[in-house]
Structure formats: C-alpha cells, structure tokens
Design a protein around this motif. Structure first.
Motif: not given
Length: 417
Positions: A180-184, A190-191, A229-231, A234-236
């Motif tokens: 949540i802090e990263e989203a704020d 976008e991810n 699928e892992v690749e 993985l960023p998320q």
C-alpha cells in the motif's frame, strides 16, 4: 581523586546503578498519588503535576534547580506533617542550608539513617533527593495505615503450543502494508497487486494445504510455461522493505562500520604516536643527562647558593625582629608625642589666660563695685544705727515718764453699749 572514587563506587554497585534513580522516582510518584498530593499540595500552591522524571538529574533532561529545590522543600514539609511531625512550611526566600538541615533532622527523628552530606540536596534533583522523598513518603503511608500487599500470582495453566516464527518471514499483513505504501508513493506504477485476490488465494491455499491429499500429487504443468509465468509475475512479487533507523540491526552495522574506521585510523596514528613516543623518550634522556652534567659542574656554586640562602634567612629573621622592635618603639613614641601634645595644649591655654588683661580689668571693676556697695552698706548701717538709737532714747524717755508721772489722767468714760 574524588572522581576516581565516585567511579569506583559506581563500579561496585553495578552498571545499572545510574538508572536506579528512575525506578525510585516512579515509585515515589505512585506513593504521592496514593497520598493524594495533587489536591493537598499542588492545588494549594497552584502548581502542575510532576512528571515521571522530575527529580531525576540527567544531562538529557531539562532542569530548573530553583524550581526543583522549592518543589522538593514543599513536598518534604508536607510529607513530614503527614507523618506526624510538626514542620513549618518553607518559603521561597528562606536560607537553603537551614531548610535542608531541618528536613534531614526531621528525617533522622523518624528513624531514617542519613549517610550523605546536606549539600547533595541543594541542587533540587538527583539520587539523594528522590531517596529522601521516598523515605518520607513511606513514613507518611505508614502513618495513614497504608501497606502494600503481596501480589497474587495467577495459577499456571497448560502451556499453549505456539509456532516460532522466523524473523525473515514476512506476514501477509506486513506485505499488504508495504504494498500500500509503494502504491501511494508511486502513482505512475501500473503493476498493482489485487490485495483481495491475494487474500482469497492465500486463504484458499491455506485451506487446501490444511486438507490432507488422498493421493500423490503429480505436476502436469509444462516447464516452459511455468518459467514464463514466473518471469511474468516476478516483478509484481518484489517486496521492498524500508529501512527503519530504530532497528537494532542498522545500529549494529553502524557500530561495525565505526569500529572499522577507528581501527584503520588507529593503525595510521599508531605509527606516528610510536615515533612521537620514541622522540620524546630520547629528548627526556638528553635532558636528564644534561641536567646531571650541569648539576656536577655547578655543585660548588649550588653549595655556595645554599649557604647564601641560609645567611639570607638569618638576616631576614634579624630584620623581622628589628622591625618588631622599631614598631614597638614607634608606638611608644606616638604615645609620648600624644601626651606631650596634650601638655603643650594645656600650657598654651594657661599662658593665653595669663597674658590676657581682661580678667584683671574684670577684677578691678568687681573691686570698684564692691567698694561702692560697701559704702552704701555703711551708710545704711549708720542710718539704721541712728534710727535705732533714737528709738532706744524714746523708749527710755517713755519708761522714765511712766515711772515718774506728774498728772494722773482720769479714765475716759466708756459709752454704753
């Protein structure tokens, strides 16, 4: 030396002795609350409530010695009165030494041993201030019949099984908060992970993992698809944990860094210090050898100098004795001069009186006046004598006439009344 002795006493008491005063102050505040000091003393003097560290002396706390000493004397006087000892309420402008001595005298009268100087209480804060107030609070509570009861410990039940969690494991709630802090912070990202879906998937996996499988699980997923699928995911799944300055690991790392810097700086400075020590040692050796040489060369002069000093000391003693005698003679001369001055003054007064002709003139005038008065008195005496002689002669003639009467006079007729 006093500082070394104080450090030795603290070492004997242990490393936690410096923080014992905080515990004593907290206990004192609890006892004052039991005695209802807010209504009985603070409201009366219009003062604010005490903090947990009011009488603690620490460089990290703001102190006001004048206010703290006045508060200490007021609370101490109130506690002494509550303990059953009459004590006059101190004023703001009273002598601090006298006030502290009176408080310690009352404390000894209550049976409390005092083994520290009164000057320790003049600062208004510190270990001994808290100790004195704590002892007085105990006496006041004992006077009011209050006593602390022993604690009742609960019965121990069956130990509940718990699972030790690894410190490195992140709980779901912490992951959600970080996400949540990263989203704020990053609005352009976008991810974004769907937290509700993540919760459902987590609960679903937990329920599935809790149920025992009936047969051996066999994976039917292709390895290539699994890697794709892992690749993709993985960023998320990257979770960034922000560093907290209050974390002990950061402080430990900083301590290690500082220690490495100190060691490296010490290695560099040690060579210079060793060289400096060697140079200083050589210089001291040269100085000592030169001093010995000079002492050997000047031994005769030093002996003569000592003899001259001894003679000078004797001459100074004789000079001091002569100075004392001169001072005594000067004092005697001053007394004699003072007496001579008095005699001169009296002589001058007498000479001035003798040289002055005014007294002689006054005497002559007085003699002239006295002669005139004598003449007047003589005249008056002569007149009085003449008058007296006439009176005597007249009386004598009357007596003679009475003794030899020629005509007997007839008695006069008296009128009838």
């Amino acid at each position: 030396m006093a500082e070394d002795g104080r450090r030795a006493v603290e070492d004997d008491r242990g490393p936690g002795a410096a923080y014992q005063v905080f515990v004593v102050m907290e206990n004192l505040l609890d006892k004052l609350n039991l005695l209802n000091y807010e209504e009985e003393i603070l409201a009366k003097h219009n003062m604010r409530c005490l903090s947990r560290y009011y009488f603690v002396s620490s460089p990290y706390l703001v102190s006001n010695p004048g206010e703290q000493f006045y508060m200490f004397t007021i609370i101490a006087a109130w506690l002494i009165n509550v303990a059953g000892r009459p004590f006059t309420q101190p004023q703001e402008y009273d002598e601090p030494n006298a006030t502290v001595s009176n408080i310690l005298a009352e404390l000894r009268a209550l049976g409390v041993k005092v083994d520290f100087p009164p000057s320790k209480l003049k600062s208004g804060s510190g270990e001994y201030v808290c100790l004195v107030l704590d002892q007085l609070a105990d006496q006041a509570l004992r006077k009011r019949g209050f006593s602390f009861k022993r604690p009742n410990y609960p019965t121990e039940g069956a130990e509940e099984e718990y699972v030790m969690e690894d410190d490195a494991e992140l709980t779901l709630s912490k992951v959600e908060e970080e996400l949540i802090e990263e989203a704020d912070d990053d609005d352009d990202d976008e991810n974004v992970i769907d937290l509700e879906a993540l919760k459902l998937r987590t609960t679903h996996t937990e329920t599935e993992s809790s149920s025992k499988p009936n047969e051996i699980l066999v994976s039917t997923v292709d390895v290539a698809e699994w890697n794709l699928e892992v690749e993709r995911v993985l960023p998320q799944l990257k979770v960034t944990i922000r560093t907290d300055n209050k974390d002990w690991r950061i402080h430990l790392d900083q301590m290690h860094q500082h220690r490495d810097k100190i060691n490296s700086s010490f290695r560099e400075a040690k060579n210079y210090l060793d060289k400096l020590q060697e140079d200083i040692g050589k210089t001291l050796g040269k100085v000592s050898s030169r001093e010995k040489y000079i002492n050997n060369q000047l031994a005769l002069q030093i002996q003569e100098y000592r003899i001259a000093q001894a003679q000078l000391r004797e001459v100074k003693e004789e000079y001091q004795q002569a100075s004392r005698r001169v001072t005594e003679k000067t004092r005697v001369l001053a007394e004699i001069s003072e007496e001579l001055e008095k005699v001169k003054q009296e002589t001058e007064e007498k000479v001035s009186i003798l040289a002055d002709g005014a007294p002689v003139v006054k005497i002559k005038q007085s003699l002239t006046t006295l002669k005139q008065e004598i003449i007047q008195m003589d005249v008056r005496i002569g007149v009085i004598q003449h008058t007296l002689l006439q009176a005597k002669l007249k009386e004598k003639s009357n007596m003679t006439h009475d003794m030899h009467p020629t005509n007997i006079p007839e008695p006069a007729a008296r009128p009838f009344s």
